[in-house]
Design a protein around this motif. Structure first.
Motif, mmCIF file in Angstrom:
data_model
loop_
_atom_site.group_PDB
_atom_site.id
_atom_site.type_symbol
_atom_site.label_atom_id
_atom_site.label_comp_id
_atom_site.label_asym_id
_atom_site.label_seq_id
_atom_site.Cartn_x
_atom_site.Cartn_y
_atom_site.Cartn_z
ATOM 1 N N CYS A 43 0.828 -1.207 0.000
ATOM 2 C CA CYS A 43 0.000 0.000 0.000
ATOM 3 C C CYS A 43 0.858 1.250 0.000
ATOM 4 O O CYS A 43 1.922 1.301 0.605
ATOM 5 C CB CYS A 43 -0.902 0.035 1.222
ATOM 6 S SG CYS A 43 -2.316 -1.044 1.088
ATOM 7 N N CYS A 44 0.357 2.274 -0.660
ATOM 8 C CA CYS A 44 1.069 3.537 -0.729
ATOM 9 C C CYS A 44 1.359 4.113 0.654
ATOM 10 O O CYS A 44 2.413 4.700 0.865
ATOM 11 C CB CYS A 44 0.277 4.551 -1.551
ATOM 12 S SG CYS A 44 0.262 4.146 -3.312
ATOM 13 N N CYS A 47 4.697 3.268 1.981
ATOM 14 C CA CYS A 47 5.826 3.487 1.072
ATOM 15 C C CYS A 47 6.506 4.828 1.350
ATOM 16 O O CYS A 47 5.835 5.850 1.484
ATOM 17 C CB CYS A 47 5.328 3.457 -0.370
ATOM 18 S SG CYS A 47 6.639 3.704 -1.583
ATOM 19 N N PHE A 50 5.717 7.834 -1.035
ATOM 20 C CA PHE A 50 4.369 8.389 -1.061
ATOM 21 C C PHE A 50 4.325 9.574 -0.095
ATOM 22 O O PHE A 50 4.622 9.435 1.088
ATOM 23 C CB PHE A 50 3.355 7.325 -0.639
ATOM 24 C CG PHE A 50 1.938 7.819 -0.592
ATOM 25 C CD1 PHE A 50 1.245 8.098 -1.750
ATOM 26 C CD2 PHE A 50 1.289 7.990 0.617
ATOM 27 C CE1 PHE A 50 -0.074 8.546 -1.714
ATOM 28 C CE2 PHE A 50 -0.023 8.426 0.669
ATOM 29 C CZ PHE A 50 -0.702 8.704 -0.495
ATOM 30 N N CYS A 55 2.877 9.977 -5.526
ATOM 31 C CA CYS A 55 3.985 9.034 -5.594
ATOM 32 C C CYS A 55 5.168 9.759 -6.213
ATOM 33 O O CYS A 55 5.109 10.174 -7.374
ATOM 34 C CB CYS A 55 3.602 7.826 -6.450
ATOM 35 S SG CYS A 55 4.979 6.705 -6.764
ATOM 36 N N MET A 62 -2.047 9.366 -5.909
ATOM 37 C CA MET A 62 -2.447 8.036 -5.481
ATOM 38 C C MET A 62 -3.267 8.147 -4.211
ATOM 39 O O MET A 62 -3.094 9.066 -3.423
ATOM 40 C CB MET A 62 -1.221 7.164 -5.194
ATOM 41 C CG MET A 62 -0.224 7.049 -6.336
ATOM 42 S SD MET A 62 -0.822 6.157 -7.771
ATOM 43 C CE MET A 62 -0.928 4.500 -7.132
ATOM 44 N N GLU A 64 -4.019 6.606 -0.524
ATOM 45 C CA GLU A 64 -3.104 5.956 0.424
ATOM 46 C C GLU A 64 -3.285 4.442 0.530
ATOM 47 O O GLU A 64 -2.347 3.723 0.869
ATOM 48 C CB GLU A 64 -3.197 6.591 1.804
ATOM 49 C CG GLU A 64 -4.527 6.432 2.475
ATOM 50 C CD GLU A 64 -4.607 7.147 3.809
ATOM 51 O OE1 GLU A 64 -5.640 7.010 4.473
ATOM 52 O OE2 GLU A 64 -3.641 7.849 4.184
ATOM 53 N N ASP A 66 -4.126 2.533 -2.097
ATOM 54 C CA ASP A 66 -3.812 1.888 -3.378
ATOM 55 C C ASP A 66 -2.608 0.986 -3.213
ATOM 56 O O ASP A 66 -1.696 1.282 -2.430
ATOM 57 C CB ASP A 66 -3.487 2.936 -4.454
ATOM 58 C CG ASP A 66 -4.713 3.646 -4.970
ATOM 59 O OD1 ASP A 66 -5.829 3.139 -4.768
ATOM 60 O OD2 ASP A 66 -4.545 4.721 -5.576
ATOM 61 N N CYS A 68 0.721 -0.496 -4.866
ATOM 62 C CA CYS A 68 1.666 -0.113 -5.907
ATOM 63 C C CYS A 68 1.778 -1.208 -6.961
ATOM 64 O O CYS A 68 1.935 -2.385 -6.634
ATOM 65 C CB CYS A 68 3.030 0.142 -5.274
ATOM 66 S SG CYS A 68 4.278 0.667 -6.454
ATOM 67 N N TYR A 71 4.949 -3.152 -6.598
ATOM 68 C CA TYR A 71 5.196 -3.837 -5.324
ATOM 69 C C TYR A 71 5.694 -5.255 -5.547
ATOM 70 O O TYR A 71 5.113 -6.025 -6.298
ATOM 71 C CB TYR A 71 3.927 -3.870 -4.474
ATOM 72 C CG TYR A 71 4.062 -4.715 -3.235
ATOM 73 C CD1 TYR A 71 4.953 -4.350 -2.228
ATOM 74 C CD2 TYR A 71 3.329 -5.883 -3.083
ATOM 75 C CE1 TYR A 71 5.094 -5.120 -1.100
ATOM 76 C CE2 TYR A 71 3.468 -6.662 -1.956
ATOM 77 C CZ TYR A 71 4.350 -6.273 -0.955
ATOM 78 O OH TYR A 71 4.505 -7.045 0.159
#
Length: 77
Positions: A43-44, A47, A50, A55, A62, A64, A66, A68, A71
């Motif tokens: 997930c964003c 990350c 992010f 992104c 994006m 939060e 979502d 990637c 990934y």
């Protein structure tokens, strides 16, 4: 399956100092090998690229939660 899946030590919501581990989001103690209810692989929100809905890797907006498209469960992203 990746043995680090859902482990606290791979989640940015868990902080540690010495032997004390705390899940910041849930405000409760945990352990390095414990699970974290907030950890959502890919997930964003988990990350480092992010920031504020964008992104920095792609420049795209994006959500939060979502996942990637780049990934990699083996940890190469």
């Amino acid at each position: 399956m990746n043995e680090a899946y859902r482990k606290c030590k791979t989640c940015r919501f868990c902080n540690h100092k010495g032997d004390l581990w705390v899940c910041v989001a849930e405000e409760k103690p945990t352990a390095p090998e414990g699970t974290c209810g907030r950890y959502r692989p890919g997930c964003c929100e988990n990350c480092g690229m992010f920031d504020k809905g964008v992104c920095s890797r792609t420049g795209e907006e994006m959500f939060e939660l979502d996942v990637c498209t780049e990934y990699d469960p083996s940890g190469f992203i």
